[in-house]
Design a protein around this motif. Structure first.
Motif, short mmCIF file in Angstrom:
data_model
loop_
_atom_site.label_atom_id
_atom_site.label_comp_id
_atom_site.label_asym_id
_atom_site.label_seq_id
_atom_site.Cartn_x
_atom_site.Cartn_y
_atom_site.Cartn_z
N MET A 130 0.83 -1.20 0.00
CA MET A 130 0.00 0.00 0.00
C MET A 130 0.86 1.25 0.00
N ILE A 131 0.43 2.22 -0.76
CA ILE A 131 1.21 3.45 -0.90
C ILE A 131 0.89 4.40 0.27
N GLN A 132 1.90 4.81 1.00
CA GLN A 132 1.69 5.65 2.19
C GLN A 132 1.84 7.13 1.85
N SER A 133 1.07 7.95 2.55
CA SER A 133 1.20 9.38 2.28
C SER A 133 2.58 9.90 2.69
N ASP A 165 -5.60 4.90 3.42
CA ASP A 165 -6.93 5.44 3.72
C ASP A 165 -6.83 6.89 4.16
N GLY A 166 -7.71 7.71 3.60
CA GLY A 166 -7.76 9.10 4.05
C GLY A 166 -6.74 10.00 3.39
N SER A 167 -5.89 9.44 2.53
CA SER A 167 -4.89 10.29 1.88
C SER A 167 -5.00 10.19 0.37
N GLU A 168 -6.16 9.71 -0.12
CA GLU A 168 -6.28 9.44 -1.56
C GLU A 168 -6.03 10.68 -2.39
N ILE A 225 -5.80 -4.59 -2.65
CA ILE A 225 -5.04 -5.78 -3.04
C ILE A 225 -4.76 -6.57 -1.77
N GLY A 226 -5.22 -7.80 -1.73
CA GLY A 226 -5.04 -8.64 -0.54
C GLY A 226 -5.64 -8.00 0.70
N GLY A 227 -6.79 -7.33 0.55
CA GLY A 227 -7.46 -6.73 1.70
C GLY A 227 -6.88 -5.39 2.12
N GLU A 228 -5.74 -5.02 1.53
CA GLU A 228 -5.12 -3.74 1.87
C GLU A 228 -5.47 -2.72 0.79
#
Lengths: 244, 322
Positions: free
Chosen positions: B1-4, B132-135, B124-127
């Motif tokens: 997952m890509i982090q802010s 979340d919240g930084s889209e 992807i794989g539930g993640e």
């Protein structure tokens, strides 16, 4: 009650045109001290809120691509496009420019217009030329020329202000989310705010557009009045001197 | 997952890279100050990651912010002579590229909106792919990268240094003003911490008759416009009026929709910007550029729009935000 002096510092600082960074810094420290925060707590608040409001400044990430496009002639191309609108009346031309300015600002292209980028080299001369056509090719009386130029600048500013907020990464939208999310511990998405800016943008277009279209009629009336006494000379210069 | 946070590191890294370029730019008479300002900003962006997850103290960051305020505020930053094209070359280039020039520029908002509305549902794989919240923020970052890629492809530019230099030119010409919105957000947080909001809220409550929604909405919007008139800047008015009326009264007490109240409230402030000589860059500079005898010409052209528009904004909040 006394903490409100901090607000006063901001108002006075901005109103006397001190450097805004210093105003903010001084107001922050003064307000903190008046609110009985210790110096360390003030530093901590500065640090914490800076960290949680970083999203306000991230629009800087778009600067390389905008810079690349500008050095390859983005503004010049925008001018060429607007130049194709040449044959309209003053009011219609400015209304169309207002619309385009809103639209481009709404997709994040705030820099392709502006007083120096587009109004001075393009919009004002074209609006003036259109009014002169209406005047039978004679130069405009000075008062009307000033009016047309003022409206050229006004349509640029109104278009920018009430277009840019529909773009989610503009400073004001990010300021709102940064401020609210770090201050009130809540979560607002820039996109929601950008969508809520659309109704005001439509109102701005309707109000300002209607005024610009009415400008055509005002010009017509005032040109007729100012030319009325000069049919013998039929000279624009004479008319201009008389009116000024 | 890509982090802010990755994205903040990227922005910080870009600031650091540009600061490095500034440090060797001999055409900039104030290159030391510029390097300190932008370098510190880049470093703060990265250090902040550990402040937000509470693994590093916030006080050093506060000191750094005050240093940036002093460097920018006392005029120690400057700009060099940008290595770029001149007007004539740009006209020729514009003729060569044509409307293709708009393509990369449109990529940025397009990708940003797609990320914020569609990709944020993808998992992807539930993640979630995007944190979340930084889209929106991540969307903007990905959009900027995609726009840069498309731009370099369309304009057949192979050297990454070219856009970085061009971007630095824009950064230098904006100067410290780029940091102002974020510092105003910081000031808002300090106001809140020191209890300014509660104080003004108390005063407002005693002035406003209970449950008078229209009066409260009008107070917020007119207050934004008037504060902006005085200060010349809606950004500066926003933390003050929102802490006073917007948040405590309209949103908490009357249960208004925060996005609608705040977005339209800001635009009410812009109505004030249209009418004030304090906003010199929008209202006085054009008059000078257009060689107008009446330096208030643009303001006179704008006031009759600003007043009904302020009314519209009041009505929009009143009817749609509750």
């Amino acid at each position: 009650m006394i903490v409100l002096l901090g607000v006063l510092v901001v108002v006075l600082g901005f109103a006397t045109r001190r450097n805004p960074l210093l105003v903010v810094g001084v107001a922050g420290i003064v307000t903190g001290l008046l609110g009985k925060l210790s110096p360390v707590e003030i530093l901590r608040t500065f640090g914490d809120s800076f960290a949680s409001s970083r999203s306000v400044t991230i629009f800087a990430i778009t600067l390389p691509v905008i810079g690349l496009l500008e050095r390859n002639g983005l503004q010049q191309q925008a001018r060429t496009l607007i130049g194709k609108l040449g044959k309209l009346t003053t009011g219609r031309f400015l209304t169309l420019y207002l619309f385009l300015r809103q639209l481009t600002a709404a997709v994040g292209l705030q820099t392709i217009g502006g007083p120096a980028q587009s109004v001075r080299p393009m919009i004002a001369p074209m609006a003036e030329a259109a009014a002169e056509r209406q005047n039978g090719g004679r130069p405009l009386p000075e008062r009307l020329r000033e009016k047309v130029r003022s409206h050229a600048s006004g349509s640029d500013t109104v278009g920018l202000f009430f277009g840019e907020d529909c773009f989610l990464a503009v400073g004001s939208i990010l300021l709102i989310t940064g401020f609210v999310n770090s201050t009130y511990d809540t979560h607002l998405e820039p996109l929601q705010l950008a969508l809520w800016a659309i109704p005001s943008a439509v109102c701005a277009f309707l109000i300002h557009g209607a005024r610009l279209l009415r400008l055509d009629r005002t010009l017509e009336r005032e040109l007729a009045a100012s030319n009325a006494g000069f049919t013998a000379h039929d000279g624009g210069n004479a008319a201009q001197e008389k009116v000024t | 997952m890509i982090q802010s946070e990755w994205f903040f590191w990227l922005v910080g890294g870009v600031f650091l890279l540009m600061a490095l370029q500034m440090s060797v730019d001999r055409s900039n008479p104030k290159r030391l100050g510029s390097t300190v300002f932008w370098g510190l900003l880049g470093a703060c962006f990265i250090y902040s990651s550990w402040v937000t997850d509470k693994t590093a103290p916030a006080e050093p960051l506060g000191v750094a912010v005050l240093v940036m305020i002093c460097v920018g505020g006392f005029g120690l930053t400057g700009k060099g002579v940008p290595r770029t094209t001149d007007e004539k070359e740009r006209t020729a280039l514009a003729a060569r590229w044509g409307n293709k020039l708009f393509l990369p520029a449109l990529t940025v908002p397009l990708v940003a909106v797609v990320c914020a509305t569609l990709v944020d549902k993808v998992r992807i794989g539930g993640e979630p792919v995007l944190e979340d919240g930084s889209e929106t923020i991540l969307g903007l970052g990905l959009g900027a990268l995609a726009g840069l890629g498309v731009g370099m492809w369309v304009l057949r530019e192979r050297r990454i240094s070219v856009p970085v230099h061009a971007g630095r030119g824009l950064l230098e010409s904006m100067g410290w003003a780029l940091l102002l919105p974020q510092l105003l957000a910081v000031l808002g947080a300090i106001f809140q911490e020191a209890g300014v909001g509660t104080q003004v809220g108390k005063i407002t409550e005693s002035v406003l008759p209970d449950g008078q929604r229209l009066a409260a909405v009008a107070l917020y919007c007119v207050g934004m416009a008037v504060f902006t008139l005085i200060m010349g800047n809606a950004f500066a008015a926003f933390p003050v009026m929102t802490a006073a009326v917007g948040w405590p009264v309209l949103i908490e007490q009357m249960d208004g929709n925060p996005a609608a109240v705040l977005a339209i409230g800001m635009l009410a402030g812009f109505c004030g910007t249209l009418c004030t000589p304090m906003a010199a860059n929008f209202n006085l500079v054009p008059a000078a550029l257009l060689e107008l005898k009446d330096q208030y010409g643009p303001i006179k052209a704008q006031v009759p729009t600003a007043i009904p528009l302020l009314g519209c904004n009041i009505a929009l909040i009143y009817f749609f935000a509750f």
